[in-house]
Design an enzyme around this catalytic site. Sequence first.
Site, short mmCIF file in Angstrom:
data_model
loop_
_atom_site.label_atom_id
_atom_site.label_comp_id
_atom_site.label_asym_id
_atom_site.label_seq_id
_atom_site.Cartn_x
_atom_site.Cartn_y
_atom_site.Cartn_z
N ARG A 232 0.83 -1.21 0.00
CA ARG A 232 0.00 0.00 0.00
C ARG A 232 0.87 1.26 0.00
O ARG A 232 0.56 2.26 -0.66
CB ARG A 232 -0.93 -0.01 1.21
CG ARG A 232 -1.91 1.14 1.21
CD ARG A 232 -3.09 0.90 2.13
NE ARG A 232 -4.08 1.93 1.94
CZ ARG A 232 -4.42 2.81 2.89
NH1 ARG A 232 -3.86 2.75 4.08
NH2 ARG A 232 -5.32 3.73 2.64
N HIS B 271 0.71 4.35 -2.69
CA HIS B 271 0.51 5.76 -2.32
C HIS B 271 1.73 6.61 -2.68
O HIS B 271 1.60 7.82 -2.88
CB HIS B 271 0.19 5.88 -0.83
CG HIS B 271 -1.24 5.56 -0.52
ND1 HIS B 271 -2.05 6.36 0.27
CD2 HIS B 271 -2.02 4.53 -0.92
CE1 HIS B 271 -3.25 5.82 0.35
NE2 HIS B 271 -3.26 4.70 -0.35
N ASN C 27 -3.39 10.11 3.52
CA ASN C 27 -2.47 9.04 3.95
C ASN C 27 -2.68 8.80 5.44
O ASN C 27 -3.32 7.86 5.84
CB ASN C 27 -1.02 9.44 3.65
CG ASN C 27 -0.73 9.39 2.17
OD1 ASN C 27 -1.03 8.41 1.52
ND2 ASN C 27 -0.17 10.45 1.64
N HIS D 76 -6.04 -6.02 -2.41
CA HIS D 76 -6.88 -6.16 -1.21
C HIS D 76 -7.11 -7.63 -0.88
O HIS D 76 -8.01 -7.97 -0.14
CB HIS D 76 -8.20 -5.40 -1.39
CG HIS D 76 -8.01 -3.91 -1.41
ND1 HIS D 76 -8.97 -3.02 -1.81
CD2 HIS D 76 -6.94 -3.14 -1.07
CE1 HIS D 76 -8.51 -1.78 -1.73
NE2 HIS D 76 -7.27 -1.82 -1.28
C1 HEM Z 1 -9.86 2.85 -5.52
C2 HEM Z 1 -8.69 2.44 -5.13
C3 HEM Z 1 -8.35 2.13 -3.71
C4 HEM Z 1 -8.93 2.56 -2.56
C5 HEM Z 1 -10.11 3.49 -2.38
C6 HEM Z 1 -8.22 1.93 -1.47
C7 HEM Z 1 -8.49 2.14 -0.14
C8 HEM Z 1 -7.93 1.41 0.89
C9 HEM Z 1 -8.31 1.52 2.26
C10 HEM Z 1 -9.36 2.46 2.81
C11 HEM Z 1 -7.60 0.61 2.96
C12 HEM Z 1 -7.69 0.32 4.45
C13 HEM Z 1 -6.77 1.19 5.27
C14 HEM Z 1 -6.90 0.85 6.74
O1 HEM Z 1 -8.01 0.92 7.25
O2 HEM Z 1 -5.87 0.51 7.37
C15 HEM Z 1 -6.74 -0.05 2.02
C16 HEM Z 1 -5.86 -1.05 2.37
C17 HEM Z 1 -4.96 -1.59 1.48
N1 HEM Z 1 -4.80 -1.23 0.16
FE1 HEM Z 1 -6.04 -0.10 -0.92
N2 HEM Z 1 -7.23 1.16 -1.98
C18 HEM Z 1 -7.26 1.26 -3.34
C19 HEM Z 1 -6.40 0.66 -4.23
C20 HEM Z 1 -5.28 -0.05 -3.87
C21 HEM Z 1 -4.22 -0.45 -4.75
C22 HEM Z 1 -4.16 -0.12 -6.24
C23 HEM Z 1 -3.31 -1.14 -4.00
C24 HEM Z 1 -2.00 -1.75 -4.40
C25 HEM Z 1 -1.64 -2.04 -5.59
C26 HEM Z 1 -3.83 -1.19 -2.65
C27 HEM Z 1 -3.24 -1.88 -1.63
C28 HEM Z 1 -3.77 -1.96 -0.36
C29 HEM Z 1 -3.26 -2.87 0.66
C30 HEM Z 1 -2.15 -3.90 0.50
C31 HEM Z 1 -4.01 -2.63 1.81
C32 HEM Z 1 -3.84 -3.28 3.19
C33 HEM Z 1 -2.85 -2.41 3.96
C34 HEM Z 1 -2.50 -2.94 5.34
O3 HEM Z 1 -3.10 -3.91 5.82
O4 HEM Z 1 -1.60 -2.33 5.93
N3 HEM Z 1 -5.00 -0.50 -2.60
N4 HEM Z 1 -6.95 0.45 0.77
#
Ligand code: HEM
Length: 366
Positions: A98, A102, A131, A231
């Site tokens: 993530r 970002h 962020n 995800h």
């Molecule tokens: C519309 C696109 C996206 C939105 C709105 C979004 C939003 C989010 C949100 C809200 C979280 C949860 C944060 C939390 O509560 O800790 C999250 C987690 C995550 N996102 Fe996305 N995301 C998007 C696209 C992506 C993309 C393109 C990737 C990577 C290529 C990605 C990788 C991740 C990962 C790996 C997590 C888990 C992070 C953790 O557990 O530390 N996301 N995302």
Amino acid sequence: MKMASIILVTLFLFNLVFVPSMALPFGFGFPGDYDQQQPPQDNEQNQDKNQKLVNDGNNGNLRVGFYKDSCPNAENIVAGALAEISKTNPNAIANLIRLQFHDCFVVGCDASILLDYSPTGDKVEKSSMFNGQLLKGADIIDDIKSKLEEQCPGAVSCSDTLAFSVNEGMAIAGLPRRAALGGRRDSIYSLASVAEDNNLPMPNWPLEKMVELFTRKGFTIEEMVILLGAHSVGSAHCDVFMERIYNFANTRKPDATLPTPVVNELQQICQNPGTPQFRNPPVNFDETPTVLDNLFYKNMITRNKTLLITDAHLLNDPRTIPVVQQMAGDEGLWQKRFAEVMVKLSSLNVSTGTDGEVRKTCRSTN
Ligand code: HEM
């Protein structure tokens, strides 16, 4: 534009929950501790550089074996360090994936997300509410970078440290191991205002905004759906999707597209924010949060289960449904395509050659 974004996010925050007085700070956070660290200086020269930072960049010149002479062991050092870290921190790989997303979507893959202050005195990306507190992994990069510095002082950039770590992390999480591209240089500025200028998605966005953003960054809709398969690892905190299970669109009812068993399952973990029991725990996106598998897509198809509204959109549009179905039906295909699209993500608008610098520590410019 910046102000519009702030208003949008604020409205979102205060619509999330039943009881307005209990409205939680959305996890994207306002970590004010960065403010104090910023030297207050801004002048025309710096503003010119900011402009250059925003407009400039290229995508080429990355190559396998970039550190063959200056740090031949770089990838092994990263692999060893990350293997150690993942033993005690199962979230490390999700954090890093993530973090890279970002970083790369704001200007380019230049480790600007890692800076704690910017020489201009402006707020850095990291301190932006887009962020905020939920973006983790900078400390992991600190550890890995210090191992690299021990053996190859001043050689490996922070942006390559992040890219090598994500590349290795994907192998640890189940993808075939592949050699990493190197040659990225680090930014010398980081601006929260750029992060907030429609460069990062919010979890309440409609599909059209997602498509517009990913298209602007050079990705097709198919690639966007494949990237969202990230995800498959990690988690989202309750307050990010609370609205869907308690008060969807201010109806005081759950999102009707979420089946009752899924709502019940999520309500078990995420107490109603109007109650004293409320905590804000992380909820795994799927049942295998450390493995890059296709369960994220399978859960969508078989149980209609998603946490984020943005993920749910993928099931409701003729441009995205076929991709979800295809990825749910063929794990090997998703893993192959995900690895390919991640190479594209990690090459986005990189600085190479003599642009930028190679930071010694990732939190500050040299
Ligand atoms: C519309 C696109 C996206 C939105 C709105 C979004 C939003 C989010 C949100 C809200 C979280 C949860 C944060 C939390 O509560 O800790 C999250 C987690 C995550 N996102 Fe996305 N995301 C998007 C696209 C992506 C993309 C393109 C990737 C990577 C290529 C990605 C990788 C991740 C990962 C790996 C997590 C888990 C992070 C953790 O557990 O530390 N996301 N995302």
